[in-house]
Design a protein around this motif. Structure first.
Motif, short mmCIF file in Angstrom:
data_model
loop_
_atom_site.label_atom_id
_atom_site.label_comp_id
_atom_site.label_asym_id
_atom_site.label_seq_id
_atom_site.Cartn_x
_atom_site.Cartn_y
_atom_site.Cartn_z
N ASP A 1 -93.72 -100.00 52.10
CA ASP A 1 -93.17 -98.78 51.52
C ASP A 1 -94.17 -98.05 50.67
O ASP A 1 -95.16 -98.63 50.23
N ARG A 2 -93.82 -96.85 50.33
CA ARG A 2 -94.66 -96.02 49.45
C ARG A 2 -94.89 -96.67 48.09
O ARG A 2 -95.99 -96.62 47.55
N LEU A 3 -93.84 -97.28 47.51
CA LEU A 3 -93.98 -97.80 46.15
C LEU A 3 -94.40 -99.26 46.11
O LEU A 3 -94.53 -99.85 45.04
N ALA A 4 -94.62 -99.85 47.28
CA ALA A 4 -95.10 -101.24 47.29
C ALA A 4 -96.57 -101.24 46.87
O ALA A 4 -97.26 -100.23 47.02
N PRO A 5 -97.04 -102.36 46.31
CA PRO A 5 -98.46 -102.42 45.91
C PRO A 5 -99.33 -102.51 47.16
O PRO A 5 -99.48 -103.58 47.74
N THR A 6 -99.85 -101.39 47.60
CA THR A 6 -100.50 -101.35 48.92
C THR A 6 -102.02 -101.37 48.87
O THR A 6 -102.66 -101.59 49.89
N ASP A 7 -102.61 -101.17 47.69
CA ASP A 7 -104.06 -101.06 47.62
C ASP A 7 -104.76 -102.31 48.17
O ASP A 7 -105.74 -102.21 48.88
N ASP A 8 -104.21 -103.47 47.80
CA ASP A 8 -104.87 -104.73 48.18
C ASP A 8 -104.28 -105.32 49.45
O ASP A 8 -104.56 -106.47 49.79
N LEU A 9 -103.46 -104.57 50.13
CA LEU A 9 -102.70 -105.16 51.25
C LEU A 9 -103.58 -105.77 52.34
O LEU A 9 -103.30 -106.89 52.79
N ILE B 1 -82.73 -104.03 44.57
CA ILE B 1 -82.38 -102.97 43.62
C ILE B 1 -82.69 -101.62 44.27
O ILE B 1 -83.87 -101.22 44.36
N PHE B 2 -81.68 -100.94 44.74
CA PHE B 2 -81.77 -99.59 45.33
C PHE B 2 -82.78 -99.48 46.46
O PHE B 2 -83.23 -98.39 46.76
N GLY B 3 -83.17 -100.57 47.06
CA GLY B 3 -84.21 -100.45 48.08
C GLY B 3 -83.67 -100.51 49.50
O GLY B 3 -84.45 -100.56 50.45
N ARG B 4 -82.36 -100.54 49.67
CA ARG B 4 -81.71 -100.69 50.97
C ARG B 4 -82.07 -102.03 51.62
O ARG B 4 -81.95 -102.18 52.83
N GLY B 5 -82.52 -102.98 50.77
CA GLY B 5 -82.88 -104.29 51.28
C GLY B 5 -81.69 -104.98 51.91
O GLY B 5 -81.80 -105.64 52.95
N SER B 6 -80.52 -104.82 51.31
CA SER B 6 -79.34 -105.51 51.84
C SER B 6 -78.99 -105.02 53.23
O SER B 6 -78.51 -105.78 54.07
#
Ligand code: SAH
Length: 264
Positions: free
Chosen positions: A42-50, A100-105
């Protein structure tokens, strides 16, 4: 086709990536990423080091920007399911905590419906960690012994607003920049006082993190003046007074300690 029919060993792990700081990834998250064959992020996931964190994985950006839904939720769920049915170890990396509000469920349900094994690795939510990095605790003895995390995605109902005012404790709002006017007006209408402190913390844990502090009566003007933008976490409550201002003078700290001790 479901997992049993396809006879594959694919599985899905929803991983909470925390608020964007690599140090706030859990050990379980790091391990799941290392073992992943496909990562949908996702956009807000920590992606720099992915690429370094998931060295064996196909990396797929399914990020949505506000107002620009690049990939629909249905398509994301279909991608997750497809890769798992093809036998891959799939990680769905989400910002903060996946539930938490991430539509994970919804994504977990999509896996259950196809018989795909799915697990969830909790993450450090921005609701708590972003205020903390701005020096704001959500609870403080004698000041607030509860906090409510709400989504500002859509305006609150009158009953919800009334409930929040009656609860008289810390309110944390995610996705709240767009609905800040209706929220502040609603809380004032239900009796919250204009001098209730409000903080808006933008882009927590990034180099451009910024905190704007005002009160319920003035925050709209201050937010407009500062051109406050998403992503941001809003905190409404007395605890905002504890935000560390950088003033370490003894008199200042003693006077603050005294102020709060008086309310215990
Ligand atoms: N599951 C996520 C929240 C998803 S909703 C979590 O637990 O953190 C997305 C909202 O989270 C954003 O609109 C913003 O309000 C908040 N957010 C996430 N990361 C943030 C960050 N680094 N700085 C400020 N707000 C953030």
């Amino acid at each position: 086709m479901n997992a049993a029919e396809s006879g594959t060993s694919g599985r899905v792990t929803l991983v909470g990536g925390g608020p964007g700081a690599a140090g706030l990834l859990t050990i379980a998250a790091v391990q799941a990423l290392f073992e992943a064959e496909v990562v949908l992020f996702d956009r807000l996931a920590p992606t720099d080091d992915l690429p370094a964190l998931a060295p064996h994985a196909l990396l797929i950006d399914v990020g949505k920007r506000p107002g620009n839904h690049a990939i629909s939720q249905g398509d994301i769920e279909q991608l997750i399911v497809q890769h798992a049915l093809a036998g891959s170890r799939v990680v769905r990396l989400k910002g903060g905590d996946p539930y938490i509000f991430g539509r994970g469920s919804e994504e977990v349900l999509a896996c259950h419906m196809r018989g795909i094994p799915v697990t969830v690795i909790s993450g450090v939510t921005s609701a708590i960690s972003v205020p903390a990095t701005a020096g704001i605790p959500l609870t403080h003895r004698g000041m607030s012994h509860a906090f409510t995390v709400i989504s500002g995605h859509a305006p609150l109902t009158e009953r919800e607003l009334q409930g929040l005012v009656l609860l008289d404790s810390t309110i944390v709002v995610l996705m709240g920049v767009g609905t800040l006017p209706t929220l502040t007006q609603g809380l004032l209408r239900h009796g919250m006082t204009t001098d209730m402190p409000v903080a808006i913390i933008e882009r927590g844990f990034s180099a451009t993190q910024r905190t704007t502090i005002a009160d319920l009566g003035t925050i709209l003007g201050e937010a407009a003046r500062a051109s406050v933008a998403s992503p941001a976490v809003l905190v409404i409550g007395e605890v905002v007074r504890l935000a560390f201002t950088g003033d370490t003078s003894a008199e200042h700290l003693i006077s603050r300690a005294g102020e709060f001790a008086a309310t215990v």
